[in-house]
Design an enzyme around this catalytic site. Structure first.
Site, PDB file in Angstrom:
ATOM      1  N   ARG A 122      64.126  15.994  81.962  1.00 32.14           N
ATOM      2  CA  ARG A 122      64.444  17.356  81.467  1.00 32.14           C
ATOM      3  C   ARG A 122      65.927  17.546  81.154  1.00 32.14           C
ATOM      4  NH1 ARG A 122      60.817  19.491  85.564  1.00 32.14           N
ATOM      5  NH2 ARG A 122      58.744  19.523  84.628  1.00 32.14           N
ATOM      6  N   LYS A 144      73.244  18.360  67.530  1.00 30.37           N
ATOM      7  CA  LYS A 144      71.920  18.208  66.905  1.00 30.37           C
ATOM      8  C   LYS A 144      71.426  16.802  67.219  1.00 30.37           C
ATOM      9  CE  LYS A 144      71.573  21.307  62.921  1.00 30.37           C
ATOM     10  NZ  LYS A 144      71.439  21.405  61.447  1.00 30.37           N
ATOM     11  N   GLU A 186      79.759  12.918  53.750  1.00 34.01           N
ATOM     12  CA  GLU A 186      79.812  14.053  54.696  1.00 34.01           C
ATOM     13  C   GLU A 186      81.255  14.568  54.830  1.00 34.01           C
ATOM     14  OE1 GLU A 186      76.988  15.356  55.818  1.00 34.01           O
ATOM     15  OE2 GLU A 186      75.584  13.824  56.556  1.00 34.01           O
ATOM     16  N   LYS A 228      83.945  21.076  61.613  1.00 31.31           N
ATOM     17  CA  LYS A 228      82.614  21.125  62.237  1.00 31.31           C
ATOM     18  C   LYS A 228      82.695  21.829  63.588  1.00 31.31           C
ATOM     19  CE  LYS A 228      78.289  18.972  63.127  1.00 31.31           C
ATOM     20  NZ  LYS A 228      77.326  17.923  62.871  1.00 31.31           N
ATOM     21  N   GLU A 238      72.549  27.294  64.748  1.00 33.11           N
ATOM     22  CA  GLU A 238      72.258  27.500  63.328  1.00 33.11           C
ATOM     23  C   GLU A 238      71.506  28.797  63.051  1.00 33.11           C
ATOM     24  OE1 GLU A 238      71.551  23.759  60.851  1.00 33.11           O
ATOM     25  OE2 GLU A 238      69.708  24.872  60.458  1.00 33.11           O
ATOM     26  N   ARG A 242      76.246  28.005  60.555  1.00 30.90           N
ATOM     27  CA  ARG A 242      76.139  26.550  60.715  1.00 30.90           C
ATOM     28  C   ARG A 242      75.309  25.926  59.591  1.00 30.90           C
ATOM     29  NH1 ARG A 242      75.151  22.643  65.984  1.00 30.90           N
ATOM     30  NH2 ARG A 242      75.118  20.741  64.713  1.00 30.90           N
ATOM     31  N   ASN A 246      74.633  22.093  56.074  1.00 26.50           N
ATOM     32  CA  ASN A 246      73.462  21.496  55.423  1.00 26.50           C
ATOM     33  C   ASN A 246      73.631  21.420  53.903  1.00 26.50           C
ATOM     34  OD1 ASN A 246      70.035  21.489  56.035  1.00 26.50           O
ATOM     35  ND2 ASN A 246      71.492  20.980  57.633  1.00 26.50           N
ATOM     36  N   HIS A 249      71.670  18.941  51.771  1.00 24.95           N
ATOM     37  CA  HIS A 249      70.647  18.309  52.604  1.00 24.95           C
ATOM     38  C   HIS A 249      69.219  18.692  52.228  1.00 24.95           C
ATOM     39  CE1 HIS A 249      74.126  17.131  54.913  1.00 24.95           C
ATOM     40  NE2 HIS A 249      73.378  16.434  55.753  1.00 24.95           N
ATOM     41  N   HIS A 253      67.431  15.432  51.949  1.00 28.57           N
ATOM     42  CA  HIS A 253      66.341  15.050  52.859  1.00 28.57           C
ATOM     43  C   HIS A 253      65.047  14.793  52.075  1.00 28.57           C
ATOM     44  CE1 HIS A 253      68.183  16.817  56.855  1.00 28.57           C
ATOM     45  NE2 HIS A 253      68.723  15.673  56.501  1.00 28.57           N
ATOM     46  N   HIS A 267      71.366   7.998  54.400  1.00 26.65           N
ATOM     47  CA  HIS A 267      71.486   9.453  54.540  1.00 26.65           C
ATOM     48  C   HIS A 267      72.700   9.995  53.761  1.00 26.65           C
ATOM     49  CE1 HIS A 267      71.420  13.468  56.261  1.00 26.65           C
ATOM     50  NE2 HIS A 267      72.695  13.314  56.592  1.00 26.65           N
TER      51      HIS A 267
HETATM   52  N1  LIG Z   1      73.085  15.035  64.339  1.00 25.22           N
HETATM   53  C1  LIG Z   1      73.785  15.336  63.262  1.00 25.22           C
HETATM   54  O1  LIG Z   1      74.471  16.360  63.194  1.00 25.22           O
HETATM   55  C2  LIG Z   1      73.767  14.402  62.092  1.00 25.22           C
HETATM   56  C3  LIG Z   1      74.721  14.544  61.082  1.00 25.22           C
HETATM   57  C4  LIG Z   1      74.707  13.645  60.020  1.00 25.22           C
HETATM   58  C5  LIG Z   1      73.776  12.609  59.993  1.00 25.22           C
HETATM   59  N2  LIG Z   1      72.887  12.488  61.004  1.00 25.22           N
HETATM   60  C6  LIG Z   1      71.948  11.363  61.023  1.00 25.22           C
HETATM   61  O2  LIG Z   1      72.709  10.171  61.134  1.00 25.22           O
HETATM   62  C7  LIG Z   1      71.923   9.099  60.613  1.00 25.22           C
HETATM   63  C8  LIG Z   1      72.786   8.212  59.755  1.00 25.22           C
HETATM   64  O3  LIG Z   1      73.842   7.699  60.534  1.00 25.22           O
HETATM   65  P1  LIG Z   1      74.743   6.491  60.023  1.00 25.22           P
HETATM   66  O4  LIG Z   1      75.052   6.674  58.601  1.00 25.22           O
HETATM   67  O5  LIG Z   1      75.830   6.348  60.990  1.00 25.22           O
HETATM   68  O6  LIG Z   1      73.733   5.258  60.063  1.00 25.22           O
HETATM   69  P2  LIG Z   1      73.373   4.161  61.165  1.00 25.22           P
HETATM   70  O7  LIG Z   1      73.471   4.687  62.524  1.00 25.22           O
HETATM   71  O8  LIG Z   1      72.080   3.575  60.715  1.00 25.22           O
HETATM   72  O9  LIG Z   1      74.514   3.078  60.973  1.00 25.22           O
HETATM   73  C9  LIG Z   1      74.616   2.432  59.731  1.00 25.22           C
HETATM   74  C10 LIG Z   1      74.653   0.907  59.862  1.00 25.22           C
HETATM   75  O10 LIG Z   1      75.955   0.531  60.265  1.00 25.22           O
HETATM   76  C11 LIG Z   1      75.888  -0.376  61.370  1.00 25.22           C
HETATM   77  N3  LIG Z   1      77.102  -0.117  62.142  1.00 25.22           N
HETATM   78  C12 LIG Z   1      77.374   0.945  62.905  1.00 25.22           C
HETATM   79  N4  LIG Z   1      78.644   0.888  63.341  1.00 25.22           N
HETATM   80  C13 LIG Z   1      79.172  -0.247  62.861  1.00 25.22           C
HETATM   81  C14 LIG Z   1      80.454  -0.847  62.946  1.00 25.22           C
HETATM   82  N5  LIG Z   1      81.461  -0.248  63.570  1.00 25.22           N
HETATM   83  N6  LIG Z   1      80.651  -2.032  62.336  1.00 25.22           N
HETATM   84  C15 LIG Z   1      79.637  -2.622  61.630  1.00 25.22           C
HETATM   85  N7  LIG Z   1      78.416  -2.095  61.502  1.00 25.22           N
HETATM   86  C16 LIG Z   1      78.189  -0.906  62.097  1.00 25.22           C
HETATM   87  C17 LIG Z   1      74.604  -0.057  62.058  1.00 25.22           C
HETATM   88  O11 LIG Z   1      74.144  -1.152  62.791  1.00 25.22           O
HETATM   89  C18 LIG Z   1      73.704   0.308  60.890  1.00 25.22           C
HETATM   90  O12 LIG Z   1      73.145  -0.859  60.342  1.00 25.22           O
HETATM   91  C19 LIG Z   1      70.780   9.719  59.864  1.00 25.22           C
HETATM   92  O13 LIG Z   1      69.614   9.577  60.613  1.00 25.22           O
HETATM   93  C20 LIG Z   1      71.167  11.180  59.773  1.00 25.22           C
HETATM   94  O14 LIG Z   1      70.050  12.009  59.709  1.00 25.22           O
HETATM   95  C21 LIG Z   1      72.865  13.358  62.038  1.00 25.22           C
HETATM   96  O1  LIG Z   2      75.330  19.594  62.225  1.00 23.76           O
HETATM   97  C1  LIG Z   2      74.716  20.217  61.346  1.00 23.76           C
HETATM   98  O2  LIG Z   2      74.368  21.392  61.511  1.00 23.76           O
HETATM   99  C2  LIG Z   2      74.345  19.560  60.081  1.00 23.76           C
HETATM  100  O3  LIG Z   2      73.586  20.116  59.319  1.00 23.76           O
HETATM  101  C3  LIG Z   2      74.922  18.211  59.804  1.00 23.76           C
HETATM  102  C4  LIG Z   2      74.122  17.389  58.825  1.00 23.76           C
HETATM  103  O4  LIG Z   2      75.034  16.506  58.184  1.00 23.76           O
HETATM  104  C5  LIG Z   2      73.070  16.509  59.486  1.00 23.76           C
HETATM  105  O5  LIG Z   2      72.539  15.604  58.565  1.00 23.76           O
HETATM  106  C6  LIG Z   2      71.979  17.241  60.212  1.00 23.76           C
HETATM  107  O6  LIG Z   2      71.222  16.365  60.990  1.00 23.76           O
HETATM  108  C7  LIG Z   2      71.031  17.907  59.275  1.00 23.76           C
HETATM  109  O7  LIG Z   2      70.434  18.900  60.008  1.00 23.76           O
HETATM  110  P1  LIG Z   2      68.915  19.306  59.878  1.00 23.76           P
HETATM  111  O8  LIG Z   2      68.850  20.472  60.794  1.00 23.76           O
HETATM  112  O9  LIG Z   2      68.680  19.660  58.452  1.00 23.76           O
HETATM  113  O10 LIG Z   2      68.112  18.162  60.298  1.00 23.76           O
HETATM  114 ZN   LIG Z   3      74.004  14.947  57.101  1.00 24.18          ZN
END
Ligand SMILES: NC(=O)c1ccc[n+]([C@@H]2O[C@H](COP(=O)([O-])OP(=O)(O)OC[C@H]3O[C@@H](n4cnc5c(N)ncnc54)[C@H](O)[C@@H]3O)[C@@H](O)[C@H]2O)c1
Ligand SMILES: O=C(O)C(=O)C[C@@H](O)[C@H](O)[C@H](O)COP(=O)(O)O
Ligand SMILES: [Zn+2]
Length: 370
Positions: A122, A144, A186, A228, A238, A242, A246, A249, A253, A267
């Site tokens: 939890r 998130k 981003e 951010k 959100e 917030r 997006n 997105h 998406h 992404h």
């Molecule tokens: N939670 C949020 O607010 C938020 C915001 C934006 C994106 N996201 C999510 O993030 C994800 C994308 O993240 P990403 O672009 O970091 O992709 P990822 O985590 O898949 O990393 C990209 C690639 O880079 C490699 N890698 C990572 N760090 C490295 C390093 N220092 N050196 C060499 N290789 C490295 C990884 O192994 C992977 O193959 C998506 O799922 C997206 O939806 C979430």
């Molecule tokens: O942090 C946020 O809020 C964002 O929207 C950041 C985005 O870059 C990210 O990809 C986020 O995961 C998208 O949010 P979602 O709620 O549409 O899944």
């Molecule tokens: Zn994003």
């Protein structure tokens, strides 16, 4: 030298520390958050192979046991199966609430490990150690967490804030150029949605950020995180502002869903195309000057990111399938679509109840198939 940005969330406030070499100080910085001296480090195979020893060594020097939970790289692990796998392995480690999870990787690891932390017993504390540009400027901040499902992107998840974020710019030295460009999408997003001066700096010096020139990179990461943090502190869950984060997105998406969440379209690449589409859609609706939409597209294209549907793939995307994906977007209410649209460069706004008719016409004008 490092910089620190506070995410002001009252009792759940935390620091985002940005600088070169932070991995070597990770133990000392993380130790205050662990009572039982054990940290499960969730990472992917690539990151663990390149940088795992450095992080584990730093944790161990501070008297913390580093327990690796290493998963395959790639968006496919951000899934029900990936979540089950990580949760089972945390249970096998007998992790308890005095322990900590460290999410060590890109946004995939951060979103997955963060969601596991949100639901494990939890809720257990976690720290983000982001290793991609995208994760350092965006996904590690704001709480998130989520997995993808066949129905859509990030549809199952939770808000769960980290206790600390350590963004070591030196780990970006090993990141592939394509991943740098995806993360840069981003970064431009912050300029486009709310800081015209930052957008202009990126127009002028974006190449230096992509080339990892230390000063330009540190400044771009810091400004992105500041923006951010400020937005998240005002609207954590959100309810309003917030949603500006997006920008791009809703289109992005849908493109990710259509291309199967994988190597075909990262992404950040989807967000690049999505932002260009959002600006052109705004211009078509008469909400934004056409020259601003063109300028936004040029800045995105300058980083070799896609700006048109045909840049994503040659065969047309069916308009109705894209619109159906958009209906799954978390901003949609009662089947009515919400978009982040633009008034001008540096000023985005939330547009509720967007009419699917003009949207469909717009997608057709962009080369989608009927
Ligand atoms: N939670 C949020 O607010 C938020 C915001 C934006 C994106 N996201 C999510 O993030 C994800 C994308 O993240 P990403 O672009 O970091 O992709 P990822 O985590 O898949 O990393 C990209 C690639 O880079 C490699 N890698 C990572 N760090 C490295 C390093 N220092 N050196 C060499 N290789 C490295 C990884 O192994 C992977 O193959 C998506 O799922 C997206 O939806 C979430
Ligand atoms: O942090 C946020 O809020 C964002 O929207 C950041 C985005 O870059 C990210 O990809 C986020 O995961 C998208 O949010 P979602 O709620 O549409 O899944
Ligand atoms: Zn994003």
């Amino acid at each position: 030298m490092s910089r620190s940005v506070k995410v002001g969330l009252g009792a759940r406030a935390y620091e985002v520390v940005i600088g070169r070499g932070l991995l070597d100080e990770a133990g000392a910085r993380i130790a205050p958050f662990v009572t039982r001296r054990r940290a499960a480090v969730v990472s992917d195979e690539t990151v663990w192979r390149l940088h795992g020893e450095r992080l584990a060594g730093a944790l161990e020097r501070a008297g913390l046991a580093a327990l690796p939970v290493v998963i395959p790289p790639g968006e496919q692990t951000k899934s029900w199966a990936g979540l089950a796998d990580v949760s089972d392995r945390l249970l096998a480690l007998e992790l308890d609430r005095g322990d900590l999870i460290v999410a060590f990787g890109g946004g995939v690891v951060g979103d997955l490990a963060g969601f596991a932390a949100a639901i494990y017993k939890r809720g257990i504390d976690f720290v983000q150690v982001p290793t991609t540009l995208l994760a350092q400027v965006d996904s590690s901040v704001g709480g998130k967490t989520a997995i993808d499902t066949p129905q859509g992107k990030n549809l199952i998840g939770a808000f769960h804030q980290p206790r600390l974020v350590l963004a070591d710019l030196s780990v970006l030295d090993t990141l592939a150029d394509r991943e740098m460009r995806a993360g840069y999408a981003e970064v431009i997003k912050y300029g486009l949605l709310g800081d015209f001066a930052f957008f202009e700096q990126l127009e002028a010096r974006g190449g230096e950020v992509l080339a990892r020139e230390p000063e330009a990179l540190a400044a771009a990461v810091a400004r992105s995180v500041e923006m951010k943090a400020e937005i998240v502190a005002e609207d954590e869950k959100e309810a309003g502002r917030r949603a500006l984060l997006n920008l791009g997105h809703t289109f992005g998406h849908a493109l990710e869903a259509e291309t199967g969440y994988g190597e075909a379209l990262l992404h950040g690449e989807a967000v690049g195309a999505g932002m260009a589409l959002a600006f052109r859609f705004s211009a078509r609706l008469g909400l934004c000057p056409a020259q601003d939409a063109e300028r936004a597209s040029r800045a995105i294209a300058a980083a070799s990111l896609p700006t048109r549907l045909s840049d994503v793939r040659p065969e047309p995307f069916p308009a109705d399938r894209l619109i159906a994906h958009m209906g799954q977007d978390k901003k949609a209410e009662g089947g009515r679509l919400t978009f982040i649209l633009a008034r001008r460069l540096g000023e985005a706004f939330v547009a509720k109840d967007v009419d699917p008719g003009p949207l469909r016409d717009f997608l057709l004008s962009e080369g989608a198939s009927p």
